[in-house]
Design a protein around this motif. Sequence first.
Motif, short mmCIF file in Angstrom:
data_model
loop_
_atom_site.label_atom_id
_atom_site.label_comp_id
_atom_site.label_asym_id
_atom_site.label_seq_id
_atom_site.Cartn_x
_atom_site.Cartn_y
_atom_site.Cartn_z
N LEU A 23 4.92 2.67 22.77
CA LEU A 23 4.66 2.55 21.34
C LEU A 23 5.98 2.32 20.61
O LEU A 23 6.92 3.11 20.77
CB LEU A 23 3.99 3.84 20.85
CG LEU A 23 3.58 3.91 19.39
CD1 LEU A 23 2.51 2.88 19.09
CD2 LEU A 23 3.08 5.31 19.06
N ILE A 25 8.03 0.62 16.86
CA ILE A 25 7.91 0.23 15.45
C ILE A 25 8.96 -0.83 15.13
O ILE A 25 10.03 -0.86 15.72
CB ILE A 25 8.08 1.43 14.50
CG1 ILE A 25 9.49 2.01 14.59
CG2 ILE A 25 7.03 2.48 14.75
CD1 ILE A 25 9.87 2.92 13.44
N PRO A 36 9.71 5.26 17.68
CA PRO A 36 9.58 6.06 16.46
C PRO A 36 10.42 7.33 16.52
O PRO A 36 10.52 7.96 17.57
CB PRO A 36 8.09 6.39 16.40
CG PRO A 36 7.58 6.18 17.79
CD PRO A 36 8.48 5.19 18.45
N GLU A 57 5.38 7.65 11.40
CA GLU A 57 5.75 6.24 11.55
C GLU A 57 4.68 5.38 12.20
O GLU A 57 4.72 4.16 12.06
CB GLU A 57 7.06 6.13 12.33
CG GLU A 57 8.21 6.73 11.55
CD GLU A 57 9.55 6.58 12.23
OE1 GLU A 57 9.63 6.01 13.33
OE2 GLU A 57 10.55 7.04 11.64
N THR A 58 3.73 6.00 12.92
CA THR A 58 2.74 5.21 13.65
C THR A 58 1.30 5.61 13.40
O THR A 58 0.39 4.84 13.70
CB THR A 58 2.96 5.31 15.18
OG1 THR A 58 2.64 6.63 15.61
CG2 THR A 58 4.39 4.95 15.56
N LEU A 96 -3.69 -0.35 16.79
CA LEU A 96 -2.26 -0.46 16.49
C LEU A 96 -1.71 -1.83 16.15
O LEU A 96 -0.87 -1.94 15.28
CB LEU A 96 -1.44 0.11 17.65
CG LEU A 96 -1.40 1.62 17.69
CD1 LEU A 96 -0.57 2.08 18.87
CD2 LEU A 96 -0.86 2.20 16.43
N THR A 101 2.96 1.32 8.45
CA THR A 101 3.10 2.59 7.75
C THR A 101 4.19 2.45 6.69
O THR A 101 4.81 1.40 6.57
CB THR A 101 3.49 3.71 8.74
OG1 THR A 101 4.80 3.43 9.26
CG2 THR A 101 2.49 3.83 9.88
N VAL A 107 3.59 -1.79 13.97
CA VAL A 107 3.49 -0.80 15.04
C VAL A 107 2.73 -1.48 16.17
O VAL A 107 1.67 -2.07 15.94
CB VAL A 107 2.73 0.46 14.58
CG1 VAL A 107 2.62 1.47 15.71
CG2 VAL A 107 3.40 1.08 13.37
#
Length: 146
Positions: A23, A25, A36, A57-58, A96, A101, A107
């Motif tokens: 994951l 960003i 993140p 953040e996600t 996602l 955000t 993201v």
Amino acid sequence: MTENRRHSVSVAGIVINDADQILVIRRRDNGQWEPPGGILEISETFEDGVRREVFEETGVKVEVERLTGVYKNMNRAIVALVFRCRPTDTQAEESLPTAATDEAREVRWMSLAEIREAMAPAYAIRVADAFEPGTRTRAHDGVSLI
């Protein structure tokens, strides 16, 4: 008289799903791809800080698994504690790619190969280290390892 500088402490989560995707960003402030994370608040534990930062953040809730590395930005006096995490909500993975955000323009999930292409070496190594056993310590200048 010598200036007495202090370090800032940050935390980051390397969130890895069941397909070994990570994951990430794209930050709003500089447009860079990063895991993140952010500054640890005075009143929180490391793990609570990671959970908070990843969620802010996600929008993804995570379980913190283990510390994978400690990284120092020599130019900015920031010490980052990086933790391997896993998402606790599998439905989050489906939404996602279009999510954004307040702190992230974009993201998304990336493969390790995509991470190496998209991120500065100082951040890509944090992700790679999360796939290795043990805990690493490294120093960098904000972009490259020293």
